[in-house]
Design an enzyme around this catalytic site. Sequence first.
Site, PDB file in Angstrom:
ATOM      1  N   LYS D  98      37.819   7.606   1.573  1.00  0.00           N
ATOM      2  CA  LYS D  98      36.783   7.096   0.671  1.00  0.00           C
ATOM      3  C   LYS D  98      37.438   6.920  -0.685  1.00  0.00           C
ATOM      4  O   LYS D  98      37.769   7.887  -1.373  1.00  0.00           O
ATOM      5  CB  LYS D  98      35.611   8.063   0.589  1.00  0.00           C
ATOM      6  CG  LYS D  98      34.572   7.619  -0.417  1.00  0.00           C
ATOM      7  CD  LYS D  98      33.175   8.102  -0.073  1.00  0.00           C
ATOM      8  CE  LYS D  98      32.231   7.763  -1.193  1.00  0.00           C
ATOM      9  NZ  LYS D  98      32.246   8.778  -2.272  1.00  0.00           N
ATOM     10  N   GLY D 159      24.835  11.376  -8.796  1.00  0.00           N
ATOM     11  CA  GLY D 159      24.217  12.614  -9.234  1.00  0.00           C
ATOM     12  C   GLY D 159      22.895  12.442  -9.964  1.00  0.00           C
ATOM     13  O   GLY D 159      22.235  13.428 -10.278  1.00  0.00           O
ATOM     14  N   ALA D 186      25.844   7.019  -3.640  1.00  0.00           N
ATOM     15  CA  ALA D 186      25.551   7.473  -5.014  1.00  0.00           C
ATOM     16  C   ALA D 186      24.188   6.991  -5.500  1.00  0.00           C
ATOM     17  O   ALA D 186      23.824   5.833  -5.329  1.00  0.00           O
ATOM     18  CB  ALA D 186      26.605   7.010  -6.007  1.00  0.00           C
ATOM     19  N   GLY D 187      23.477   7.917  -6.099  1.00  0.00           N
ATOM     20  CA  GLY D 187      22.228   7.576  -6.769  1.00  0.00           C
ATOM     21  C   GLY D 187      20.975   7.745  -5.925  1.00  0.00           C
ATOM     22  O   GLY D 187      19.872   7.597  -6.428  1.00  0.00           O
ATOM     23  N   ASN D 208      24.664  13.252  -1.034  1.00  0.00           N
ATOM     24  CA  ASN D 208      25.215  14.585  -1.247  1.00  0.00           C
ATOM     25  C   ASN D 208      24.273  15.429  -2.101  1.00  0.00           C
ATOM     26  O   ASN D 208      23.570  16.287  -1.595  1.00  0.00           O
ATOM     27  CB  ASN D 208      26.607  14.501  -1.894  1.00  0.00           C
ATOM     28  CG  ASN D 208      27.301  15.860  -1.947  1.00  0.00           C
ATOM     29  OD1 ASN D 208      26.685  16.912  -1.838  1.00  0.00           O
ATOM     30  ND2 ASN D 208      28.603  15.859  -2.099  1.00  0.00           N
ATOM     31  N   THR D 209      24.202  15.121  -3.394  1.00  0.00           N
ATOM     32  CA  THR D 209      23.412  15.955  -4.314  1.00  0.00           C
ATOM     33  C   THR D 209      21.956  16.100  -3.864  1.00  0.00           C
ATOM     34  O   THR D 209      21.382  17.189  -3.964  1.00  0.00           O
ATOM     35  CB  THR D 209      23.443  15.346  -5.733  1.00  0.00           C
ATOM     36  OG1 THR D 209      24.798  15.069  -6.090  1.00  0.00           O
ATOM     37  CG2 THR D 209      22.827  16.279  -6.746  1.00  0.00           C
TER      38      THR D 209
END
Lengths: 262, 262, 262, 262
Positions: D98, D159, D186-187, D208-209
């Site tokens: 990645k 994040g 992301a996001g 993830n987050t």
Amino acid sequence: PDPLQVGGVSLHSRLFLGTARYPAPSVLAEAVQAAQVEVLTVSLRRLAPESQSGQAWWQRIREMGRHLLPNTAGCHSAEEAITVAQMAREIFGTHWIKLEVIGDDYTLQPDPWGTVAAAQTLVREGFAVFAYTTDDLVTALKLRDVGVAAIMPWAAPIGTGAGPRNLPALRTLRERLPDSVLVVDAGIGTPHHAAQVMELGYDAVLVNTAVAEAGDPVAMARAFTLSVQAGRLAHRALPMRTREVAQASTPMVGVPFWHQGS
Amino acid sequence: PDPLQVGGVSLHSRLFLGTARYPAPSVLAEAVQAAQVEVLTVSLRRLAPESQSGQAWWQRIREMGRHLLPNTAGCHSAEEAITVAQMAREIFGTHWIKLEVIGDDYTLQPDPWGTVAAAQTLVREGFAVFAYTTDDLVTALKLRDVGVAAIMPWAAPIGTGAGPRNLPALRTLRERLPDSVLVVDAGIGTPHHAAQVMELGYDAVLVNTAVAEAGDPVAMARAFTLSVQAGRLAHRALPMRTREVAQASTPMVGVPFWHQGS
Amino acid sequence: PDPLQVGGVSLHSRLFLGTARYPAPSVLAEAVQAAQVEVLTVSLRRLAPESQSGQAWWQRIREMGRHLLPNTAGCHSAEEAITVAQMAREIFGTHWIKLEVIGDDYTLQPDPWGTVAAAQTLVREGFAVFAYTTDDLVTALKLRDVGVAAIMPWAAPIGTGAGPRNLPALRTLRERLPDSVLVVDAGIGTPHHAAQVMELGYDAVLVNTAVAEAGDPVAMARAFTLSVQAGRLAHRALPMRTREVAQASTPMVGVPFWHQGS
Amino acid sequence: PDPLQVGGVSLHSRLFLGTARYPAPSVLAEAVQAAQVEVLTVSLRRLAPESQSGQAWWQRIREMGRHLLPNTAGCHSAEEAITVAQMAREIFGTHWIKLEVIGDDYTLQPDPWGTVAAAQTLVREGFAVFAYTTDDLVTALKLRDVGVAAIMPWAAPIGTGAGPRNLPALRTLRERLPDSVLVVDAGIGTPHHAAQVMELGYDAVLVNTAVAEAGDPVAMARAFTLSVQAGRLAHRALPMRTREVAQASTPMVGVPFWHQGS
């Protein structure tokens, strides 16, 4: 030469201004002057008889020489609102009344039932009723049928400055009530919000907190006047059709001439 | 008295106007006059030497007496854009150039690579580069480092009139490039879009299709001028803080006086 | 093991399905099966006695063995809705009624006055009233006080598939009515809309057009079931706090080790 | 039976999971299990040789028996990213990488130049490159031309959990890159964001987050799996066409039968 006819008068300015929460009365006076505002909302609460400052404030407002639109802020029932309206007529010497019947203390949103009921009585009593309401179409249709002078839907809860939370609903109101005076009241935070609803064809905008709590209320009042004018002009000038896909503003016809020599 | 310093001049008007797609050159002339526009973008393509109408058009533009900002519309590589910029400098007699290097024919969006490469060369050659770009921060930082006169992010694909599609990205650009001249270019559809980005602190707005394709381009140009002024004023006047929850504009302190007698 | 208690029953599925507009009854049957739906809305209109197809359709619905929620679709007054509700109780053998009192034929939006009035009567008559309403808080509070079984605000006008048009209003309803059963009804277009309102804490979602008019209604019904489960799970799992600014998911502590040798 | 072919393997799960920021490794393990995730991103930084916990963590990850997708998190240049990718190939025993080349430390957004340059080299060296990028079309087209295994545009800065900030841009990417594997990275903040981009036709989502920082990460991971499935199903089932105007789900044909007797 695009006056707004409402409540028996003809207005050049389509920005109505609230008179609460300014850092000082002189700031309000200067803002009214700078923005060439013609309609000011006033609250009976500010005139508590025991209050010296209330009298001075009232004197000040009167000297501004604008149309006064007393409101029934803080009323929670039709009866209370009707009483306040009658008192306001005496005190302020106007049959205009901004009708607010609050249905919830948290959102400060209007109570459709109380608002329509009070409007009915007040219209019968000869008031020019400016009715604060949500963006609910059925309620607005009832207010129209009752014969109010203006229907004043919110953009968002009062004091939030959030701007139009449901633009399609505001658009529907305008489309379905083409002959009513529609004024957006509450929730406007910055001038572009005002321009946005004026572009939809709203007749005027009422602003208070967004001017009073700005760093420079006088400049902000002027900014709102300009944006209301911009939105009104744009509405009448018929905006372009939006497109899904890009289109060159410079049409590309054939080979550019600096390619042609090669 | 809030001039914009850019490309070696001082401007009162923060509305830049494109010159394509008007119903007639006279309409453009009237719009420029009515809106007190000081900067006009022009395309070399309109000046094809074999074209009679091109010459007449160019004569017309010159008579308007405004700052001309030639663009490189239709260029697909840094090399091509540099060539067109050099030709434009000769023909229009200005070192200003609106740099457009298109990276995709469908969205007409700029090519970051070609744009930065061309900007680098053109700045070295003494041009004041007004660089059309997306809202990508990294590309904008590179353009700043290259030394362009203005960075011109899009609000949405050109000609769509969609308005700002990614407001947080535009806000980030402003925050991260506090010392750069930032002009929103492309995608503005109505005056409230222009006010919105000016409220964020953008230095100016460039509009073309939204004026040229309005039902009344002259009135719409004037509306944009007002909304740009409104947005600028509002930005400097420090808007109110938005709130999540409603707040009465008339503070409710204690019992209202019309309750007190009872 | 997160059942929804409503109208005297306990439900595992939080997706309610409308039964109109399917390409064929067999498609509806298969969708109900695939999506494990437990509540089906039905309209008395489909049962017109002279209609053969009405009888066959009704037979079909009954064989699905689900909870039936008859609606008063097409009613324009409290009286009419009450009459239809009473007929529905006879015919469908249930005291559940989805109350719809339409206040406007263009938006098909509910009439707050008629809805509350009918709800009052129907609750008194022993119905479990599932009341279709807008996102207006004051109306919802009245419906709660009347004692309805569920309050069913729209996300957008019925049949539009537009998704939540006023998310803050839906959030306010949930916050202010923590003990009521809240079901989003109307305006849901795709599964992510359903997940979105379930994440807000809504108790269930009612969908019709979005399934019936999908290219593959059976697969779409299944997609809605999954998204409703996802939204419910997410609500209970407490979503992350959103941030204004980026944050690396991999924390950057000190110098990366592949730099350390140098 | 709707597998995703990417990087030489066939996947059933379209939810990729990041492995950072969990309250404990056991929580991550349980989440991976519950959500039936097949691809895990891992960061070389977690494996600092001097770190005991790094070794234990790595052992743990390996025991999960999933496809590992090492990232180049924290790299700021093509060179650095290439070096880290080569190390990751050794350590993790996979040619998947990645690729993240950060261009700005505040937004943590990718650097288009560095990303494309590194991708070019890594593809030549036999890597299956999963390239983290913004929603910029021109950059994505370059990555496609370079031959990456997957293009991974952000929805919003990493994040933030803000969800898709520019949906039209994501839609354009999908339309213009119909043959590329597109994974939103992301996001993403809640499951409905994941469903939303899957409905657009994205091939997978990396989170993830939003899982790691949920109150209950295991339940949240499961919620994301369901919403990704819902979005995928919905995309293939062809959603309804949205409408501007309301439409009754129960068609109103003629007079309702309970009116007919009168």
